[in-house]
Design an enzyme around this catalytic site. Structure first.
Site, PDB file in Angstrom:
ATOM      1  N   CYS A   1       0.849  -1.194   0.000  1.00  0.00           N
ATOM      2  CA  CYS A   1       0.000   0.000   0.000  1.00  0.00           C
ATOM      3  C   CYS A   1       0.883   1.242   0.000  1.00  0.00           C
ATOM      4  CB  CYS A   1      -0.858  -0.060   1.254  1.00  0.00           C
ATOM      5  SG  CYS A   1      -1.704   1.446   1.698  1.00  0.00           S
TER       6      CYS A   1
ATOM      7  N   SER B   1       0.907   3.590   1.983  1.00  0.00           N
ATOM      8  CA  SER B   1       1.403   3.913   3.327  1.00  0.00           C
ATOM      9  C   SER B   1       2.710   3.187   3.631  1.00  0.00           C
ATOM     10  CB  SER B   1       0.365   3.557   4.390  1.00  0.00           C
ATOM     11  OG  SER B   1      -0.827   4.250   4.156  1.00  0.00           O
TER      12      SER B   1
ATOM     13  N   HIS C   1       5.176   5.393   2.068  1.00  0.00           N
ATOM     14  CA  HIS C   1       5.389   6.596   2.885  1.00  0.00           C
ATOM     15  C   HIS C   1       6.403   6.350   3.999  1.00  0.00           C
ATOM     16  CE1 HIS C   1       1.273   8.533   1.661  1.00  0.00           C
ATOM     17  NE2 HIS C   1       2.159   8.520   0.691  1.00  0.00           N
TER      18      HIS C   1
ATOM     19  N   HIS D   1       0.958  -4.082   6.013  1.00  0.00           N
ATOM     20  CA  HIS D   1      -0.147  -3.903   6.978  1.00  0.00           C
ATOM     21  C   HIS D   1      -1.456  -4.262   6.288  1.00  0.00           C
ATOM     22  CE1 HIS D   1       0.181  -0.241   4.646  1.00  0.00           C
ATOM     23  NE2 HIS D   1      -1.103  -0.068   4.860  1.00  0.00           N
TER      24      HIS D   1
ATOM     25  N   CYS E   1      -6.392  -3.170   4.625  1.00  0.00           N
ATOM     26  CA  CYS E   1      -6.239  -1.716   4.590  1.00  0.00           C
ATOM     27  C   CYS E   1      -6.991  -1.068   3.437  1.00  0.00           C
ATOM     28  CB  CYS E   1      -4.762  -1.317   4.557  1.00  0.00           C
ATOM     29  SG  CYS E   1      -4.511   0.453   4.321  1.00  0.00           S
TER      30      CYS E   1
END
Lengths: 366, 366
Positions: free
Chosen positions: B38, B40, B43, B60, B168
């Site tokens: 993902c 994130s 990031h 995650h 997620c």
């Protein structure tokens, strides 16, 4: 008729003779009995309001008695007591017909905001030229020609010099709590700015059953009044102190609902930062034209809401009668909101009181 | 066990042997079958995530099979198929006990966000030193030790390499529509950014009965996929074109709901300006740390809402089973979201695909 006219920005109002034309179809003439003076009036004078169109008869928080009916008016009669609302929905656009009256952005409402009837004209003349009644109300005048949809009939036993506050300040404040934020029973609420509108956010939060109501202001007299109206925790803001810190010193972790009732972008950001995750901030104060509202991105991302509200999300025909019922039952107090009563000739004193910020509400009585 | 570890920001992941300790009270070991990759995760690698704590096992969005139970685990059994959720509420703080699980900000959840068990330790070791599993999940690994509250049992007939997306991207996207925005039947919706999460906002809006769903992106392939998943109006954004203009060219007056699913403050502002009065904008994308989100004050004042949401306001035990039921009924599609399946050894290719932004979702299969 005599009216308080703003001819030039940053100048005092002039109380002078304004010519009034007969009401046209769907319009009525109201003899104004009383009109509150609100910060939004001051914003017009200070050249920071998007609704300003000069010359303008100020005032948008009036109540009075119906004096004359235009053609086609069926819901009101001569002699009815009315509050002149902040806006009158057009009733015919898609939003109005769908019941979403607050979202009405029809040409009728747009004209209304700029002091014009639906056909783009006005019923007021000064030296032969058109004068705009503020938001179609222009209640700082002996008479007002308003659309039927903008006048809400009330119980004639309610004193008009109190009822007038339901035209703007009370509806906006209580509506911000009940409509925009939907304050929940048992919740914690912070109201930042306890002037004429903020005090009514306090009342709205109390009516909604909030358990903690923090009243935040720099002036102790306003906090006393807020406590009388239901605030549980007066928070005296020191010069230079952050609103966030002041609120979280009382409710660690942040409040469920925060209301900014001043109109300063940096205070909106501080109030927002004072809410807990899951919390809601309502910007009730009118920000300066052209200003952005900026909030901390990480706090927003963590399940917070920022809500704007023009006049508390009120539907006049639904909310003004509801407020009058709260008043009748004693849960909404109006008299304590009135700091002084003045005649129209002293209208500029009411504006000066807004500048110094020391009083809750001045009401002009006719 | 093998895991994808980020040792230094801005460096590729290293797939290497990580030591795993036995589950303690209230913890389980999950053998990961599949994990999505993902934005994130990216990031964290790019040093712009507040949850980063190096060294970190990324991932995650995992699903797998329960392999071992710690003491006191009662709701799960060895062999159960589970999705590892984005967070596990503590269950004991005031918010959790009041049913407001999304607002849980207990020490347990704080630790969880930074890859720690409630006692501040971790079950993963690299060269004897602690390693943090991202948000307590760390699903880009053969095994994960997670809290019982963070694992949600699912129907074993659902393929795990599709179900993992509910960890997620799918929950966040569908949750943003159903929980955060509460999209209404017949409404108009614009989804800005049609990556792995944005496509699921499109699906959520369709499930909620939106009449118009505008998918806005610069890449035509993503718009095709969005149309397959329920978008009614693909909006191909030209280089330098404002999101506001692009949306209002399709729905004059603005949409009821806008979703920013990129994480760029200026796009949030443009999406906000593309909503009608009364409209709601949801910031789904994660903004850079330290960034403010600024919106036009006049538009906010005119009855608009800005809502932030961390993971779509999902309650894992309520929402993941609901998503699995949508999948079973055919209203939620998972397979079209998967652009490529890769083994763990090729995990860095999945990260590169996020940088180029050309694919919806890469899934690592074990």
């Amino acid at each position: 008729m005599q009216a308080a006219v703003l001819r030039e920005f940053h100048q005092p109002l002039e109380v002078e003779e304004v010519q009034i034309e007969a009401p046209q179809r769907g319009e009525i003439v109201v003899r104004i009995a009383a009109s509150g003076v609100c910060r939004s009036d001051l914003h017009v004078q200070e050249e920071r309001s998007p609704v300003a169109r000069l010359p303008m008869v100020l005032g948008h928080e009036g109540a009075g008695v119906v004096e004359e009916l235009g053609a086609g008016v069926e819901s009101l009669a001569v002699g009815d007591h009315v509050v002149v609302a902040l806006f009158g929905p057009c009733g015919t656009c898609g939003d109005c017909r769908a019941g979403d009256i607050v979202s009405c952005m029809s040409e009728t409402r747009q004209n209304n905001m700029f002091g014009l009837m639906p056909d783009g004209t006005t019923r007021l003349r000064l030296d032969g030229a058109p004068v705009h009644p503020m938001v179609g109300s222009g209640s700082l005048a002996e008479l007002a020609v308003v659309r039927e949809a903008q006048a809400v009939k009330i119980d004639p036993e309610i004193p008009l010099d109190q009822a007038c506050l339901a035209g703007c300040g009370v509806t906006t404040g209580v509506g911000a709590a009940l409509n925009a934020a939907q304050v929940t029973p048992g919740s914690s609420v912070a109201v930042v700015g306890c002037g004429g509108v903020g005090l009514n956010v306090v009342q709205g939060a109390r009516i909604a059953g909030a358990a903690r109501i923090l009243a935040v202001d720099t002036q102790a007299t306003k906090l006393d009044l807020a406590s009388d109206l239901g605030a549980t925790d007066p928070v005296h803001l020191a010069q230079g102190q952050s609103v966030t810190d002041a609120i979280q010193a009382v409710v660690p972790g942040g409040v469920d609902f925060a209301f900014e009732v001043i109109g300063k972008p940096e205070i909106v950001a501080q109030a927002f930062a004072a809410t807990r995750s899951g919390g809601t901030t309502v910007m009730v104060g009118s920000p300066p034209s052209g200003a952005d509202i900026a909030v901390d991105g990480r706090l927003l991302f963590s399940d917070r809401k920022l809500v704007g509200t023009l006049g508390g999300g009120n539907v006049p025909q639904r909310d003004i009668p509801r407020l009058m019922e709260f008043y009748r039952q004693g849960s909404l107090k109006l008299e304590p909101l009135i700091s002084q009563r003045l005649p129209l000739t002293q209208v500029n004193e009411a504006f000066e009181a807004l500048v110094t910020g020391e009083l809750a509400r001045s009401v002009i009585v006719f």
